[in-house]
Motif scaffolding. Sequence first.
Motif, PDB file in Angstrom:
ATOM      1  N   ASP A  63      11.547  54.776   3.038  1.00 30.56           N
ATOM      2  CA  ASP A  63      10.861  53.933   4.023  1.00 30.56           C
ATOM      3  C   ASP A  63       9.403  53.715   3.643  1.00 30.56           C
ATOM      4  OD1 ASP A  63      13.180  53.720   5.471  1.00 30.56           O
ATOM      5  OD2 ASP A  63      12.609  55.190   7.006  1.00 30.56           O
ATOM      6  N   ALA A  64       8.763  54.776   3.137  1.00 33.96           N
ATOM      7  CA  ALA A  64       7.353  54.658   2.753  1.00 33.96           C
ATOM      8  C   ALA A  64       7.194  53.729   1.552  1.00 33.96           C
ATOM      9  CB  ALA A  64       6.784  56.040   2.438  1.00 33.96           C
ATOM     10  N   ILE A  65       8.084  53.841   0.572  1.00 31.01           N
ATOM     11  CA  ILE A  65       8.026  52.959  -0.599  1.00 31.01           C
ATOM     12  C   ILE A  65       8.313  51.520  -0.181  1.00 31.01           C
ATOM     13  CG2 ILE A  65       9.149  52.378  -2.791  1.00 31.01           C
ATOM     14  CD1 ILE A  65       9.620  55.376  -3.209  1.00 31.01           C
ATOM     15  N   ARG A  66       9.319  51.347   0.672  1.00 29.11           N
ATOM     16  CA  ARG A  66       9.679  50.019   1.157  1.00 29.11           C
ATOM     17  C   ARG A  66       8.492  49.342   1.851  1.00 29.11           C
ATOM     18  NH1 ARG A  66      14.249  51.836   3.571  1.00 29.11           N
ATOM     19  NH2 ARG A  66      15.864  51.487   2.023  1.00 29.11           N
ATOM     20  N   SER A  67       7.822  50.096   2.702  1.00 32.90           N
ATOM     21  CA  SER A  67       6.679  49.543   3.443  1.00 32.90           C
ATOM     22  C   SER A  67       5.561  49.126   2.503  1.00 32.90           C
ATOM     23  CB  SER A  67       6.153  50.574   4.452  1.00 32.90           C
ATOM     24  OG  SER A  67       7.128  50.864   5.424  1.00 32.90           O
ATOM     25  N   LEU A  69       5.744  48.381  -0.794  1.00 27.61           N
ATOM     26  CA  LEU A  69       6.122  47.240  -1.627  1.00 27.61           C
ATOM     27  C   LEU A  69       6.116  45.938  -0.826  1.00 27.61           C
ATOM     28  CD1 LEU A  69       8.987  48.746  -3.828  1.00 27.61           C
ATOM     29  CD2 LEU A  69       6.658  48.158  -4.536  1.00 27.61           C
ATOM     30  N   LYS A  70       6.505  46.022   0.423  1.00 25.43           N
ATOM     31  CA  LYS A  70       6.486  44.825   1.277  1.00 25.43           C
ATOM     32  C   LYS A  70       5.058  44.307   1.434  1.00 25.43           C
ATOM     33  CE  LYS A  70       8.045  43.060   5.752  1.00 25.43           C
ATOM     34  NZ  LYS A  70       8.747  43.402   7.008  1.00 25.43           N
ATOM     35  N   ILE A  71       4.114  45.225   1.649  1.00 20.05           N
ATOM     36  CA  ILE A  71       2.708  44.843   1.792  1.00 20.05           C
ATOM     37  C   ILE A  71       2.215  44.127   0.538  1.00 20.05           C
ATOM     38  CG2 ILE A  71       0.359  45.787   1.892  1.00 20.05           C
ATOM     39  CD1 ILE A  71       1.446  47.953   3.770  1.00 20.05           C
ATOM     40  N   GLN A  72       2.760  44.502  -0.618  1.00 16.01           N
ATOM     41  CA  GLN A  72       2.320  43.930  -1.891  1.00 16.01           C
ATOM     42  C   GLN A  72       3.158  42.729  -2.321  1.00 16.01           C
ATOM     43  OE1 GLN A  72       1.123  48.388  -3.331  1.00 16.01           O
ATOM     44  NE2 GLN A  72       1.437  46.933  -4.963  1.00 16.01           N
ATOM     45  N   GLY A  73       4.018  42.256  -1.414  1.00 15.31           N
ATOM     46  CA  GLY A  73       4.742  41.013  -1.659  1.00 15.31           C
ATOM     47  C   GLY A  73       6.134  41.154  -2.229  1.00 15.31           C
ATOM     48  N   TYR A  74       6.570  42.374  -2.467  1.00 19.62           N
ATOM     49  CA  TYR A  74       7.912  42.581  -3.010  1.00 19.62           C
ATOM     50  C   TYR A  74       8.942  42.537  -1.886  1.00 19.62           C
ATOM     51  CZ  TYR A  74       5.479  44.168  -7.188  1.00 19.62           C
ATOM     52  OH  TYR A  74       4.672  44.244  -8.294  1.00 19.62           O
ATOM     53  N   ARG A  75      10.148  42.151  -2.213  1.00 25.67           N
ATOM     54  CA  ARG A  75      11.219  42.145  -1.227  1.00 25.67           C
ATOM     55  C   ARG A  75      12.467  42.804  -1.800  1.00 25.67           C
ATOM     56  NH1 ARG A  75      10.883  36.957  -3.285  1.00 25.67           N
ATOM     57  NH2 ARG A  75      12.839  36.032  -4.009  1.00 25.67           N
ATOM     58  N   SER A  76      13.211  43.408  -0.908  1.00 25.06           N
ATOM     59  CA  SER A  76      14.460  44.039  -1.321  1.00 25.06           C
ATOM     60  C   SER A  76      15.429  42.968  -1.795  1.00 25.06           C
ATOM     61  CB  SER A  76      15.060  44.810  -0.137  1.00 25.06           C
ATOM     62  OG  SER A  76      16.264  45.431  -0.508  1.00 25.06           O
ATOM     63  N   ALA A  77      16.125  43.242  -2.886  1.00 20.42           N
ATOM     64  CA  ALA A  77      17.044  42.257  -3.450  1.00 20.42           C
ATOM     65  C   ALA A  77      18.190  41.999  -2.480  1.00 20.42           C
ATOM     66  CB  ALA A  77      17.586  42.750  -4.785  1.00 20.42           C
ATOM     67  N   GLY A 194      -0.273  33.007  -0.208  1.00 21.01           N
ATOM     68  CA  GLY A 194       0.752  32.510   0.694  1.00 21.01           C
ATOM     69  C   GLY A 194       1.839  31.699   0.018  1.00 21.01           C
ATOM     70  N   GLN A 195       1.868  31.678  -1.309  1.00 24.01           N
ATOM     71  CA  GLN A 195       2.863  30.880  -2.019  1.00 24.01           C
ATOM     72  C   GLN A 195       4.180  31.615  -2.197  1.00 24.01           C
ATOM     73  OE1 GLN A 195       1.180  29.568  -5.722  1.00 24.01           O
ATOM     74  NE2 GLN A 195      -0.753  28.972  -4.765  1.00 24.01           N
ATOM     75  N   ASN A 196       4.147  32.934  -2.090  1.00 23.69           N
ATOM     76  CA  ASN A 196       5.361  33.714  -2.303  1.00 23.69           C
ATOM     77  C   ASN A 196       5.674  34.469  -1.030  1.00 23.69           C
ATOM     78  OD1 ASN A 196       7.515  35.152  -3.325  1.00 23.69           O
ATOM     79  ND2 ASN A 196       6.212  36.708  -4.291  1.00 23.69           N
ATOM     80  N   THR A 197       6.268  33.803  -0.072  1.00 28.04           N
ATOM     81  CA  THR A 197       6.591  34.397   1.216  1.00 28.04           C
ATOM     82  C   THR A 197       8.092  34.473   1.372  1.00 28.04           C
ATOM     83  OG1 THR A 197       6.503  32.247   2.305  1.00 28.04           O
ATOM     84  CG2 THR A 197       4.480  33.564   2.293  1.00 28.04           C
ATOM     85  N   THR A 198       8.519  35.317   2.261  1.00 24.50           N
ATOM     86  CA  THR A 198       9.949  35.460   2.504  1.00 24.50           C
ATOM     87  C   THR A 198      10.209  35.804   3.947  1.00 24.50           C
ATOM     88  OG1 THR A 198      11.942  36.684   1.931  1.00 24.50           O
ATOM     89  CG2 THR A 198       9.885  37.907   1.834  1.00 24.50           C
ATOM     90  N   SER A 199      11.324  35.344   4.469  1.00 26.97           N
ATOM     91  CA  SER A 199      11.705  35.664   5.837  1.00 26.97           C
ATOM     92  C   SER A 199      12.727  36.791   5.885  1.00 26.97           C
ATOM     93  CB  SER A 199      12.345  34.425   6.509  1.00 26.97           C
ATOM     94  OG  SER A 199      13.491  34.003   5.789  1.00 26.97           O
ATOM     95  N   GLU A 200      13.058  37.336   4.690  1.00 29.46           N
ATOM     96  CA  GLU A 200      14.028  38.410   4.628  1.00 29.46           C
ATOM     97  C   GLU A 200      13.398  39.695   5.131  1.00 29.46           C
ATOM     98  OE1 GLU A 200      16.482  38.717   1.018  1.00 29.46           O
ATOM     99  OE2 GLU A 200      15.252  37.062   0.271  1.00 29.46           O
ATOM    100  N   ALA A 201      14.142  40.422   5.952  1.00 30.16           N
ATOM    101  CA  ALA A 201      13.663  41.711   6.451  1.00 30.16           C
ATOM    102  C   ALA A 201      13.941  42.774   5.414  1.00 30.16           C
ATOM    103  CB  ALA A 201      14.347  42.058   7.770  1.00 30.16           C
ATOM    104  N   ASP A 202      12.988  43.688   5.242  1.00 28.87           N
ATOM    105  CA  ASP A 202      13.169  44.773   4.290  1.00 28.87           C
ATOM    106  C   ASP A 202      13.690  46.034   4.966  1.00 28.87           C
ATOM    107  OD1 ASP A 202      12.338  43.218   2.245  1.00 28.87           O
ATOM    108  OD2 ASP A 202      10.263  43.917   2.280  1.00 28.87           O
ATOM    109  N   ASP A 203      13.810  46.005   6.245  1.00 27.96           N
ATOM    110  CA  ASP A 203      14.230  47.210   6.968  1.00 27.96           C
ATOM    111  C   ASP A 203      15.726  47.378   6.902  1.00 27.96           C
ATOM    112  OD1 ASP A 203      11.748  46.429   9.435  1.00 27.96           O
ATOM    113  OD2 ASP A 203      11.579  47.682   7.657  1.00 27.96           O
TER     114      ASP A 203
END
Length: 203
Positions: A63-67, A69-77, A194-203
């Motif tokens: 959960d900590a890693i997920r949070s 990476l999300k802040i830095q723009g990464y998303r779960s595949a 703001g060019q690399n945004t996603t609506s996918e939830a990482d939770d």
Amino acid sequence: MKWYVTLLAGSGLLLSGCLMSREARVESDYSYAGQFRRYRTYEFISGDGINSDTSRLGKAVRDAIRSRLKIQGYRSAAIRRRPDLLVNFRLFEGDMRFRGYAQDDFSRWVKAGYAEDEETPKEARKGYQPVRLILAEGTLLVTLIDNRTNRAVWNGYASGVSVPSGPQGEIVLRRSVRSIFDQYHVFTEGYLSGQNTTSEADD
């Protein structure tokens, strides 16, 4: 130039202990072949023990890693999609010998946009200068692996991590993950503008 996942021996899971009595030593090293500006998605490597979904301590680290990476723009595949990065983590108990590398500042390296590949002339390659370290009283290691090449591109590690049982242990691990990722100053390309945004939830 080949760069391999650091091999660690003589280790085990740290499931109990006392609170961190002193500030953890946090460091990182990286591969000169890492395509850090190209990575956008990730997925965890599954395994036993702390890596398993049923482990509360493992879930706290995930959960900590997920949070972060999300802040830095990464998303779960997404399902059925190949992630750019594979994330692995391990928790080791006691003192351990570790081989790190003497390298230029990681942020400056990424900002410069350099990346070595098979076509990089031998004389132009940076080369790795091993440094032997003694990591004390428990170590949390996080490794990012390029899924295309199956080679580790970044290691972040915190030593002096003693994990007590119960909820306090989860707090210690979350803090350790935050400290480790303070070493990984990489936002995905276009994310801050703001060019690399996603609506996918990482939770």
